[in-house]
Design an enzyme around this catalytic site. Structure first.
Site, PDB file in Angstrom:
ATOM      1  N   TYR A 122       0.859  -1.199   0.000  1.00 55.04           N
ATOM      2  CA  TYR A 122       0.000   0.000   0.000  1.00 55.04           C
ATOM      3  C   TYR A 122       0.884   1.234   0.000  1.00 55.04           C
ATOM      4  O   TYR A 122       1.862   1.289   0.744  1.00 55.04           O
ATOM      5  CB  TYR A 122      -0.910   0.014   1.229  1.00 55.04           C
ATOM      6  CG  TYR A 122      -2.284  -0.545   0.916  1.00 55.04           C
ATOM      7  CD1 TYR A 122      -3.069   0.068  -0.054  1.00 55.04           C
ATOM      8  CD2 TYR A 122      -2.774  -1.663   1.571  1.00 55.04           C
ATOM      9  CE1 TYR A 122      -4.316  -0.439  -0.367  1.00 55.04           C
ATOM     10  CE2 TYR A 122      -4.029  -2.171   1.260  1.00 55.04           C
ATOM     11  CZ  TYR A 122      -4.800  -1.554   0.281  1.00 55.04           C
ATOM     12  OH  TYR A 122      -6.025  -2.036  -0.037  1.00 55.04           O
ATOM     13  N   GLU A 162      -0.598   4.770  -0.483  1.00 59.13           N
ATOM     14  CA  GLU A 162      -1.425   5.958  -0.714  1.00 59.13           C
ATOM     15  C   GLU A 162      -0.582   7.226  -0.587  1.00 59.13           C
ATOM     16  O   GLU A 162       0.242   7.334   0.336  1.00 59.13           O
ATOM     17  CB  GLU A 162      -2.574   6.046   0.299  1.00 59.13           C
ATOM     18  CG  GLU A 162      -3.806   5.292  -0.140  1.00 59.13           C
ATOM     19  CD  GLU A 162      -3.931   3.961   0.554  1.00 59.13           C
ATOM     20  OE1 GLU A 162      -2.866   3.341   0.821  1.00 59.13           O
ATOM     21  OE2 GLU A 162      -5.068   3.552   0.825  1.00 59.13           O
ATOM     22  N   ASP A 214      -7.755  13.041 -25.220  1.00 56.11           N
ATOM     23  CA  ASP A 214      -7.653  11.638 -24.794  1.00 56.11           C
ATOM     24  C   ASP A 214      -6.939  10.893 -25.921  1.00 56.11           C
ATOM     25  O   ASP A 214      -7.534  10.597 -26.965  1.00 56.11           O
ATOM     26  CB  ASP A 214      -9.063  11.086 -24.556  1.00 56.11           C
ATOM     27  CG  ASP A 214      -9.047   9.624 -24.117  1.00 56.11           C
ATOM     28  OD1 ASP A 214      -8.023   8.949 -24.330  1.00 56.11           O
ATOM     29  OD2 ASP A 214     -10.072   9.167 -23.593  1.00 56.11           O
ATOM     30  N   THR A 236      -4.436   5.729 -21.971  1.00 48.12           N
ATOM     31  CA  THR A 236      -4.157   4.425 -21.381  1.00 48.12           C
ATOM     32  C   THR A 236      -2.704   4.114 -21.710  1.00 48.12           C
ATOM     33  O   THR A 236      -2.081   4.775 -22.551  1.00 48.12           O
ATOM     34  CB  THR A 236      -5.061   3.325 -21.967  1.00 48.12           C
ATOM     35  OG1 THR A 236      -4.991   3.387 -23.384  1.00 48.12           O
ATOM     36  CG2 THR A 236      -6.490   3.484 -21.510  1.00 48.12           C
ATOM     37  N   LYS A 248      -2.167   0.341 -25.076  1.00 43.90           N
ATOM     38  CA  LYS A 248      -2.554   0.178 -26.493  1.00 43.90           C
ATOM     39  C   LYS A 248      -1.291   0.346 -27.339  1.00 43.90           C
ATOM     40  O   LYS A 248      -0.399  -0.498 -27.251  1.00 43.90           O
ATOM     41  CB  LYS A 248      -3.659   1.168 -26.824  1.00 43.90           C
ATOM     42  CG  LYS A 248      -4.945   0.926 -26.001  1.00 43.90           C
ATOM     43  CD  LYS A 248      -6.081   1.811 -26.441  1.00 43.90           C
ATOM     44  CE  LYS A 248      -7.374   1.493 -25.719  1.00 43.90           C
ATOM     45  NZ  LYS A 248      -7.566   2.296 -24.496  1.00 43.90           N
ATOM     46  N   ARG A 275      -1.820  -2.580 -18.423  1.00 46.97           N
ATOM     47  CA  ARG A 275      -3.132  -1.914 -18.435  1.00 46.97           C
ATOM     48  C   ARG A 275      -3.131  -0.813 -17.392  1.00 46.97           C
ATOM     49  O   ARG A 275      -2.821  -1.051 -16.219  1.00 46.97           O
ATOM     50  CB  ARG A 275      -4.239  -2.910 -18.101  1.00 46.97           C
ATOM     51  CG  ARG A 275      -4.420  -3.953 -19.160  1.00 46.97           C
ATOM     52  CD  ARG A 275      -5.716  -4.664 -18.954  1.00 46.97           C
ATOM     53  NE  ARG A 275      -6.807  -3.849 -19.422  1.00 46.97           N
ATOM     54  CZ  ARG A 275      -7.310  -3.921 -20.647  1.00 46.97           C
ATOM     55  NH1 ARG A 275      -6.822  -4.764 -21.522  1.00 46.97           N
ATOM     56  NH2 ARG A 275      -8.309  -3.151 -21.004  1.00 46.97           N
TER      57      ARG A 275
END
Ligand code: DSN
Length: 452
Positions: free
Chosen positions: A89, A91, A236, A262, A265, A271
């Protein structure tokens, strides 16, 4: 002992796998079985999932992946993505975490940020934490918009994206969406029409970028329009990010206030999502990613993004993007020679939209997608602009070349792929034809194994 034999002995592909892993049918070279090698402990603890993984490796090796948004990553990306970074973790952001033990998290996240900024010069700030493109877009909307504010974006039915205001998506449910489409004749964005629409609807945010648009996007013109009507601009670039990174597509920087993408691609990473922006918006972007919309960052994915961005900064990545583009143009020309009409008449990027009505008026996108899949050719049905069929049927196919290019295919193979596609669609789904094409697809795949 050679490397291959050593790996075989160590991991049991030579038959020591008493649990049966070694007896599974083998696909591709030994060296390509990295995912399979990693799956030996998986096989021992969960044979069902291991079998599905094995089947997926085999499916990917033995089919032609032409879905424009998919790609094959390097082994280095997959190793980082499957690593112990997933355990942690973290954060917060580098140097400002809410948990102890984040020293290595800071290293990989800082590397990812630094490399993202090198890949996309002109951005002052990068947030590498969005779990996806949708999350990246959400954070930007929350920076710029209040519920009910007006957003101007490309219609999904003309190549847009569901997070750009589709009515069933939170974006369409939360904001007042005005869509621009493509021109009926040219099937390209008509910047004069978009300017008129922007002046009428006075959007607070204009979105440019698409998931099924084969032509160059005029980011400079979008920037002018946004400034004229006092809107912020978000580009985008999820589909074309790899091409933008190497200069084969003009960059949206400095025209856009926010760039989202993203990473999996054309960029060929894990991903995930990425936001780029100027210094003035950096604080709010970070705040709306965490704690605004996400909790713990996926550090394994961020590590893999760092690896992928590092790969994208190498000269080979430019050659890869150029080949992806050359392949798209070769495939487009070969399909056109066989009578297929392409939306807008061709492509400037990695994808094309085939209008099946041109030479197969009774074949829907759904029919063609299904027949092609049986033959081992993976594409997706897609609406074409002004489509009279519904999204579940469609009159079009979207076809892209990033994944086949990652396998090493070139223009010659694209002609072959066009022939195979035409044989299947032209046969009207005839079972014998599909079987013959399937065998030829297997042969082609065996010559171009998915690289490590
Ligand atoms: N689903 C992606 C695509 O196929 O383009 C976009 O998010």
């Amino acid at each position: 002992m050679g490397a291959v034999a050593r790996r075989a002995g160590r991991f049991g592909v030579d038959g020591v796998g008493a649990v049966g892993w070694a007896n599974q049918p083998f696909c591709g070279r030994v060296e390509d079985m990295s995912a399979g090698i990693l799956s030996r402990p998986l096989f021992e603890s969960d044979a069902a999932v291991a079998a599905a993984l094995r089947a997926e490796i085999d499916r990917q090796q033995s089919t032609l992946e032409l879905i424009a948004s998919e790609n094959h990553t390097s082994l280095a990306v997959r190793q980082a993505s499957g690593s112990v970074f997933a355990h942690k973790y973290a954060e917060g952001y580098p140097g400002k975490r809410y948990y102890g033990g984040c020293v290595n998290m800071d290293t990989v996240e800082s590397l990812a940020i630094e490399r993202a900024l090198k890949l996309f010069p002109g951005a002052a700030h990068a947030n590498v934490q969005p779990h996806s493109g949708a999350q990246a877009n959400t954070a930007v909307y929350l920076v710029v918009l209040q519920p009910g504010d007006t957003v101007l974006s490309l219609d999904l039915a003309h190549g847009g994206h569901l997070t750009h205001g589709m009515k069933l998506n939170f974006s369409g449910a939360t904001y007042k969406i005005v869509h621009y489409g493509v021109d009926r004749q040219t099937e390209r964005c008509d910047m004069a029409a978009i300017r008129r629409l922007a002046q009428e609807c006075k959007p607070k945010l204009i979105i440019c970028g698409a998931s099924a648009y084969p032509r160059t996007i005029d980011f400079a013109a979008f920037g002018e329009i946004a400034r004229e009507c006092g809107a912020r601009l978000m580009a985008d670039i999820a589909h074309i990010a790899g091409m933008v990174a190497v200069g084969l597509h003009p960059s949206p920087l400095p025209h856009a206030d926010f760039v989202t993408t993203t990473t999996h691609k054309t960029l060929r990473g894990p991903r995930g999502g990425l936001i780029l922006c100027g210094e003035a918006d950096a604080k709010l972007v970070d705040r709306w990613v965490f704690p605004g919309t996400q909790g713990g960052p996926h550090m394994h994915t961020i590590a893999a993004k760092a690896v992928a961005f590092g790969e994208a900064l190498r000269p080979e990545f430019r050659s890869y993007q150029q080949q992806t583009l050359d392949n798209a143009q070769a495939l487009a020309a070969a399909l056109q020679q066989r009578g297929y009409r392409l939306v807008s008449g061709g492509t400037d990027n990695h994808l094309m939209l085939v209008d099946l009505r041109s030479n197969h008026p009774n074949v829907t996108g759904k029919d063609a997608e299904g027949w092609l899949e049986q033959a081992g050719i993976i594409v997706n049905k897609n609406m074409i602009p002004f489509d009279e069929r519904k999204p579940v049927h469609t009159s079009g196919l979207r076809i892209g070349t990033p994944a086949l290019t990652s396998r090493g295919m070139k223009a010659l193979e694209m002609t072959r792929v066009a022939e195979l596609i035409h044989e299947v669609i032209g046969s009207g789904g005839d079972a014998g034809t599909i079987e013959r094409v399937r065998a030829r697809v297997r042969e082609l795949c065996a010559r171009f194994v998915i690289p490590d």
